[in-house]
Design an enzyme around this catalytic site. Structure first.
Site: not given
Ligand SMILES: *Cc1c(COP(=O)(O)O)cnc(C)c1O
Length: 393
Positions: A89, A111, A377
């Site tokens: 993010k 948000e 992620s």
């Molecule tokens: C917010 C988040 C997601 C999902 O958001 P995307 O916009 O689909 O990437 C996935 N993994 C983590 C660790 C997140 O914080």
């Protein structure tokens, strides 16, 4: 780019800007200026410098040896979990704060679901000394308490969204309302590849650093820039778009997007948008979303707050419809098992969102020599309570 956005802000049948009249000036200002600003040399220099010295990029591409042995393929993790603040993010938050500054904005709203986007936004606002207000569903405030504390520590104001399911969709509605009331001084940092054009495009570009680095790292480590598969979880779809972006035109690369099936596709408690969704308009763009026959948004459910969203970004809707990417879904239980397995096999505790992508490995059939890249992620620190309660440690 073949799969890119057109002049009107559409990806095939999806995208556009379906906004109330009162938001038009804000969106129009962004649309007219974002490309000029983000391709300017001073912007690029500052973005690259912060990515390197503040975020810690490039994030490593890690050959996951024991996971590879278990599944019979060469599996690599793109380590977005090692970024400052713990997920992908921050890439987008840095890009948008630099944009907001150049637009002369003095107040930021955002948000957040899992709290990762809220933390990333609060972080860049502290960095730039800009006021920060984060909207978060009341339910998410409870299940992501450590991230709420982090945002407050960083100086942000956290406002609970108390309508509907009290989760991400409701927080998004509240943020939109705020923006309508404060169009002059406020920039809205949307956290995923959703919302009215140009947001989906802008966020995808900021996140595309993930696949840009991955190509170089794969070349160094495997001798080829291209994997056979790129796998990522999808809430709104920003880490997945970042992972897919520079592979879109390489048709040999199979793109796998993993949604949250919650307690099961047919359980009524799910966030598997591409299976359960229909075409419609959500949060300012035409996309696929979970809705009733008369067009009411269906409350999504997932054990992971970051995947608990009833739609997907418009580019995903397009890639799904034309079948450039495959959309699959993983249940809560499957994700939790995969999170535990990754912890024990690799010494990496993944975010529960990420664990959905990892769980897909078990369902894939490999010949043995394929290269697979999974977008890691985020890290699982924020999810420890959920893991502990699930496994009863
Ligand atoms: C917010 C988040 C997601 C999902 O958001 P995307 O916009 O689909 O990437 C996935 N993994 C983590 C660790 C997140 O914080």
């Amino acid at each position: 780019m073949k799969y890119g956005v057109d002049e009107q802000g559409y990806y095939g049948d999806f995208g556009g800007a379906y906004i109330p009249e009162m938001l038009y000036p804000n969106i129009e200002e962004l649309r007219q200026q974002y490309l000029a600003i983000t391709t300017d040399a001073s912007f690029i220099n500052e973005f690259n410098q912060l990515m390197r010295d503040y975020v810690g990029r490039p994030s490593p591409l890690y050959f996951a040896k024991r996971t590879s042995e278990l599944y019979g393929a060469n599996i690599y993790f793109k380590r977005e979990d090692l970024n400052h603040t713990g997920s992908h993010k921050i890439n987008n938050a840095i890009g948008q704060i630099l944009l907001a500054q150049r637009l002369g904005k003095t107040r930021i709203i955002a948000e957040t679901g899992a709290g990762q986007h809220g933390v990333a936004t609060a972080t860049v606002c502290a960095l730039k000394n800009i006021e920060c207000v984060v909207y978060m569903g009341e339910v998410d405030i409870e299940r992501q308490a450590p991230n709420v504390a982090r945002m407050k520590m960083l100086g942000a104001t956290v406002i609970p969204a108390t309508s509907g399911s009290k989760t991400l969709k409701d927080a998004t509605n509240e943020a939109m309302r705020d923006w309508i009331n404060n169009p002059e001084d406020t920039h809205y940092i949307i956290g995923s590849v959703v919302g009215p054009f140009p947001y989906p495009e802008m966020v995808a570009r900021f996140q595309s650093i993930i696949s840009e680095e991955t190509r170089k790292q794969l070349l160094e480590q495997t001798g080829s820039e291209l994997p056979d598969y790129a796998v990522a979880c999808v809430g709104g779809g920003s880490n997945a778009m970042g992972m897919f972006y520079h592979f879109l035109d390489d048709e040999s690369v199979k793109l796998v997007a993993v949604e949250a099936a919650g307690k099961g596709i047919d359980s009524g408690l799910s966030a598997a948008t591409s299976v359960l969704g229909k075409e419609g308009v959500l949060h300012g763009s035409r996309t696929i979303l979970m809705q009733t026959d008369d067009g009411q948004v269906v409350e999504p459910y997932s054990i992971s707050a970051g995947l608990d969203y009833p739609g997907i970004g418009p580019q995903h809707a397009h890639l799904h419809k034309i079948k450039r990417a495959e959309y699959v879904s993983i249940t809560d239980d499957e994700a939790m098992e995969a999170g535990l397995e990754c912890s024990r096999l690799e010494g990496i505790i993944p975010a529960i969102e990420t664990a959905h992508a990892l769980a897909q490995l078990k369902k894939m059939k490999f010949k043995g020599d394929e290269t697979v890249v999974v977008c890691l992620s985020g890290r699982g620190d924020k999810d420890l309570t959920t893991y502990i309660n699930h496994f009863g440690f």
